[in-house]
Design an enzyme around this catalytic site. Structure first.
Site, mmCIF file in Angstrom:
data_model
loop_
_atom_site.group_PDB
_atom_site.id
_atom_site.type_symbol
_atom_site.label_atom_id
_atom_site.label_comp_id
_atom_site.label_asym_id
_atom_site.label_seq_id
_atom_site.Cartn_x
_atom_site.Cartn_y
_atom_site.Cartn_z
ATOM 1 N N LYS A 1 2.757 13.229 6.318
ATOM 2 C CA LYS A 1 3.795 13.132 5.274
ATOM 3 C C LYS A 1 4.867 14.198 5.402
ATOM 4 C CE LYS A 1 0.279 12.872 2.109
ATOM 5 N NZ LYS A 1 -0.770 12.171 2.743
ATOM 6 N N GLU B 1 4.292 3.911 6.701
ATOM 7 C CA GLU B 1 3.633 3.207 5.594
ATOM 8 C C GLU B 1 2.457 3.991 5.050
ATOM 9 O OE1 GLU B 1 3.174 1.399 2.854
ATOM 10 O OE2 GLU B 1 4.112 -0.294 3.869
ATOM 11 N N ALA C 1 -2.362 5.065 1.911
ATOM 12 C CA ALA C 1 -3.043 4.726 3.173
ATOM 13 C C ALA C 1 -2.572 3.368 3.697
ATOM 14 C CB ALA C 1 -4.551 4.782 3.002
ATOM 15 N N LEU D 1 -2.317 0.490 2.169
ATOM 16 C CA LEU D 1 -1.713 -0.462 1.219
ATOM 17 C C LEU D 1 -0.240 -0.680 1.550
ATOM 18 C CD1 LEU D 1 -3.094 0.830 -2.208
ATOM 19 C CD2 LEU D 1 -3.889 -1.118 -0.869
ATOM 20 N N GLY E 1 -14.650 12.538 3.033
ATOM 21 C CA GLY E 1 -13.398 12.362 3.782
ATOM 22 C C GLY E 1 -12.226 11.892 2.938
ATOM 23 N N GLU F 1 -7.693 16.158 1.759
ATOM 24 C CA GLU F 1 -7.095 16.848 2.902
ATOM 25 C C GLU F 1 -8.110 17.913 3.324
ATOM 26 O OE1 GLU F 1 -3.715 16.577 4.122
ATOM 27 O OE2 GLU F 1 -3.621 14.753 2.920
ATOM 28 N N ASP G 1 0.143 16.974 -2.806
ATOM 29 C CA ASP G 1 0.078 15.740 -2.041
ATOM 30 C C ASP G 1 0.721 14.580 -2.819
ATOM 31 O OD1 ASP G 1 -0.964 14.555 0.386
ATOM 32 O OD2 ASP G 1 -2.200 13.361 -0.977
ATOM 33 N N LYS H 1 4.176 12.221 -2.186
ATOM 34 C CA LYS H 1 4.171 10.752 -2.155
ATOM 35 C C LYS H 1 5.232 10.163 -3.082
ATOM 36 C CE LYS H 1 -0.652 10.338 -0.795
ATOM 37 N NZ LYS H 1 -2.030 10.315 -1.299
#
Ligand code: ADP
Ligand code: ASP
Ligand code: MG
Length: 815
Positions: free
Chosen positions: A579, A606, A611, A613, A664, A667, A678, A682
């Site tokens: 990102k 994307e 993720a 989507l 998982g 980050e 984060d 976005k």
């Protein structure tokens, strides 16, 4: 009668000459045959080198003679039975002695004349044909060796002599009309003048020898036996997907060979065309293959383009100036000067304004040509009517050829757009009046890419090869490689995309494989790779210069993100789940978008939001179709959603965060998720993609973390602070629960402003039931004003992120 010609690689050594005998023996029973042979592969080059060295008074030429001697003696010993060896070996030595004397002469006077050079070069064919003739005889064939110099007569233009067809045809008719042997072996390439001097027909000229004889004796067919299975749609050494053309007209073959298809020496067609004799190109090493027929009436092909060829080492020479307009005779003078200096013109373009003439010539002629033209137009240049000649070198010509091209529209558009999309710069264009040929001049370093791009466009039924360069093979990278490996076949068959991973890199190692890495072994390959370097990685991608190249960033590194501009500027697409670039300052974000447009290189990210989507893609489609985004409301952190869905009065906050990391969903540094950074990134990206100019500092972020946790530096200390602040988090939970609400970390964009933060979500809100690590986005737009457009689903995890990258690659491939 048949004429067969075997090229240098077909007669390179004894083993191969045995194959030649196999190919012709069965023929001999049914036909009388004339077998024309080249020098043993590479020998003409050696002779040329020896002559050059001798003329430079370099004694190293004697070593070359030794090498030539050894090759011929070894070949003769292997082919001939002991009983006939001594006569043959002494004949060979005699010829080599004469050759040595000629080279000694060149050494002593320190020069070779074209006349002497022709004599020297002729020894390759003289020796090979002699050995092959002796071999056939010793093997019991009804064969004889004949020197072509007594049959083919030329003028004395040494190096590339012009044939006197009247005399030649007469001599051939007489000789072949009376000779009774069933197989006659002749040297190609060499001929002689009326005065009896040895001449040659030009490099590659053995094909021509065979055609001259075929024409003279009205052969039923001329077979050219070589090291490939015919005339290919493009040079098979450069285009792996090229295939042999079954049927081709004389004119098409001539055009392809003139434009560089070395498999046939261009003058070869003329003598057989006049008599309608077909040429059959065949492979000595695969005689079962069908080969290529060159003839008058070809079986129609549905493809308008029959082949693509190219010539390297080209220079462009242009003459320009206002004085050119309206003055008749400039072109005439221009071409006369070139012809006077024996300069061959490969391509001509003249602007209709008559303001300039531009020609393509061999690079070796460029100085001579430039000087000659400047001298010829000295007066016009001095009086400023014309500018001095401009010469550009290191170029190549690439040409599409086909008889049917004239009846198809838009071919040149297709050709140039395919090249443009791959950043192949076109310096000049020419189209033959017959419309059998469209040629373009390009830089020589782009030849391989251009040939492959055009081949793919015109011959491969639209299968497009994508060349992928992957940086980052951690969780996401590994899943991504597995997915490609699994889907490769499907992509090729159903989507016509041939996806090849050409390079891999992690922070320690990098590995390149030009033909695509075998993905089953990628770990091993990478372990054996060279030391990783972002700069070297980029340089190698650029050097390889492959068509449809895509750089994939699976890292979270700012250093990698900083290299995107370099890739885009070279028309290399960038696909990233990182990102950092898109959430850096607006100026940089828009620069990357601009570069992507300018260089026709997709820039796709994307997976930066949600993720796999389809969030950004949906947004792009809304905006592109004229909709306007008024408001975005979203839960965009799979990790925070996981944390707050699992955190309740029975669990400790730090344990839940640990579990999220273990599975998982966070980050590597969970603070980046928990601090909201984060999510800020976005929503920033979504706002920008909606058309708003926003910086990260414009976003409001009310953190739910206590100051103590925000102040930590290491991941360890961060976890410790979560333990000590246990009651802080318990209160956050109970406050929401007492209102019957759930906790969701919400990002919002409205009226040009964005904010992120933890919110109490009541039961009737669409976010209330958001499970696990799911994401949800509501787009309120002019079209979707009452009920928002909603995208919802798993928004974190290596597998779905990898599939999002995969989808971007397919998008890039279809652009
Ligand atoms: P020979 O020694 O048999 O005369 P050449 O080396 O002169 O063979 O010609 C054959 C070579 O021509 C092939 O090995 C190939 O590399 C090259 N070539 C270039 N363009 C084409 C093409 N369009 N089709 C086939 N071969 C080509
Ligand atoms: N031996 C010559 C050359 O190498 C002629 C030929 O092979 O066609 O050019
Ligand atoms: Mg050849």
């Amino acid at each position: 009668m048949k004429v067969l010609k075997f090229g240098g690689s077909s007669v390179a050594n004894a083993e191969r000459i045995k194959l030649v005998k196999n190919s012709i023996e069965s023929n001999a029973r049914d036909h009388k045959q004339i077998v024309v042979v080249s020098a043993l592969g590479g020998v003409t080059d050696l002779l040329l080198k020896a002559a050059e060295q001798a003329a430079e008074r370099n004694e190293a030429y004697t070593q070359i003679i030794e090498e030539i001697e050894k090759r011929h003696l070894d070949t003769a010993r292997e082919l001939l039975p002991v009983s006939s060896q001594s006569k043959a070996l002494s004949a060979i030595k005699r010829e080599l002695n004469t050759l040595e004397t000629l080279l000694e002469g060149a050494f002593l006077i320190g020069e070779t004349t074209p006349k002497l050079l022709d004599r020297i070069l002729g020894y390759g064919e003289l020796l090979s044909s002699y050995i092959i003739g002796e071999y056939f005889v010793s093997a019991g064939m009804d064969a004889i060796h004949k020197d072509s110099r007594s049959l083919i007569k030329t003028d004395e233009s040494y190096g590339k002599a012009a044939v006197d067809f009247t005399t030649t045809n007469h001599l051939c008719e007489t000789y072949f009309g009376t000779v009774t042997y069933r197989t006659i072996v002749l040297p190609g390439f060499i001929a002689s003048s009326a005065h009896g001097n040895s001449t040659t027909l030009g490099r590659g000229g053995s094909d021509y020898t065979a055609a001259i004889i075929a024409g003279a004796v009205h052969a039923s067919v001329l077979e050219i036996w070589t090291d490939v299975s015919g005339m290919y749609t493009a040079n098979p050494k450069l285009v792996k997907q090229a295939f042999a053309i079954p049927d081709i007209s004389y004119e098409e073959a001539m055009e392809l060979s003139h434009f560089g298809a070395k498999v046939l020496y261009p003058p070869t067609i003329q003598p057989v065309l006049l008599r309608g004799i077909p040429i059959h190109i065949r492979n000595t090493f695969a005689p079962e293959e069908k080969g290529t027929f060159i003839r008058k009436n070809t079986n129609g092909s549905s493809r308008p383009v029959r082949g693509i060829s190219h010539i390297e080492n080209i220079a462009l020479l242009s003459l320009e100036g206002s004085g050119m307009v309206g003055i008749s005779g400039i072109s005439k003078r221009f071409f006369e000067v070139l012809s006077l200096h024996n300069i061959n013109v490969a391509l001509i373009t003249q602007a209709s304004s008559e303001h300039s003439i531009c020609i393509g010539i061999a690079e070796k002629d460029m100085e001579k040509a430039g000087k000659a033209i400047n001298e010829a137009f000295e007066y016009e240049i001095a009086t400023k009517k014309l500018n001095p000649v401009v010469v550009e070198s290191e170029l190549a010509i690439i040409a599409l050829v086909g008889d049917n091209m004239k009846s198809h529209q838009g071919l040149s558009g297709k050709m140039f757009s395919a090249l443009g999309q791959n950043n192949v710069n076109i310096r000049a264009i020419a189209q033959g009046a017959s419309e059998r040929n469209i040629s373009a001049v390009i830089h020589k370093s782009d030849v391989k890419k251009a040939l492959n791009t055009l081949h793919e466009r015109f011959f491969e039924d639209h299968v497009k090869q994508l060349n992928i360069f992957v940086m980052g093979v951690g969780n996401v990278g590994e899943k991504f490689l597995n997915q490609i490996d699994r889907q490769k076949k499907y992509l090729k068959e159903k989507l016509k995309l041939n996806v090849r991973v050409v390079a891999l890199s992690n922070s320690r190692k990098m590995y390149f494989e030009d033909n695509g890495i075998e993905l089953k072994n990628w770990k091993e390959c990478l372990d054996n790779g060279e030391t990783a370097s972002k700069e070297r990685f980029f340089e190698k991608v650029k050097e390889l210069n492959l068509r449809n190249s895509i750089f994939v960033d699976n890292t979270a590194s700012d250093i990698v993100a900083a290299t995107y501009a370099d890739y885009l500027k070279n028309s290399i697409a960038v696909v990233t789940c990182n990102k950092i670039a898109c959430s850096s300052d607006f100026e940089h974000y828009s620069l990357l978008k601009d570069l992507s447009r300018k260089y026709n290189a997709p820039f796709l990210f994307e997976t930066n939001v949600g993720a796999g989507l389809p969030i950004i893609d949906t947004l792009k489609n809304l905006v592109a179709s004229g909709d306007k985004v008024n408001k975005i409301q979203a839960v965009l952190s799979g990790s925070l959603n996981f944390v707050f869905n699992n955190f309740d009065s029975n669990s400790a906050f730090h344990d839940v965060v640990k579990q999220a990391q273990k599975e998982g969903y966070t980050e590597p540094d969970p603070k980046i998720d928990l601090s909201g950074i984060d999510v800020m990134r976005k929503i920033l990206i979504l706002a920008r993609e909606s058309g708003y100019q926003l910086e990260i500092s414009d976003i409001e972020n009310e953190s739910f973390l206590p100051q103590e946790s925000l102040d930590t530096v290491t991941v360890d200390d961060f976890y410790k602070s979560l333990v000590t602040s246990k009651s802080h988090f318990e209160k956050i939970y109970t406050d929401a629960a007492s209102e019957g609400c759930r906790l969701k970390y919400v990002a919002q964009f409205e009226n040009g402003k964005a904010k992120v933060g933890l919110q109490h979500i009541p039961k009737d809100h669409p976010f209330y039931n958001l499970e696990g690590k799911d994401n949800i986005v509501l787009f309120f737009t002019e079209r979707y004003s009452e009920q928002p457009l909603l995208v919802k689903g798993a928004g974190a995890g290596a597998d779905v992120t990898a599939s999002g990258i995969f989808a971007d690659i397919i998008r890039a491939g279809n652009m």
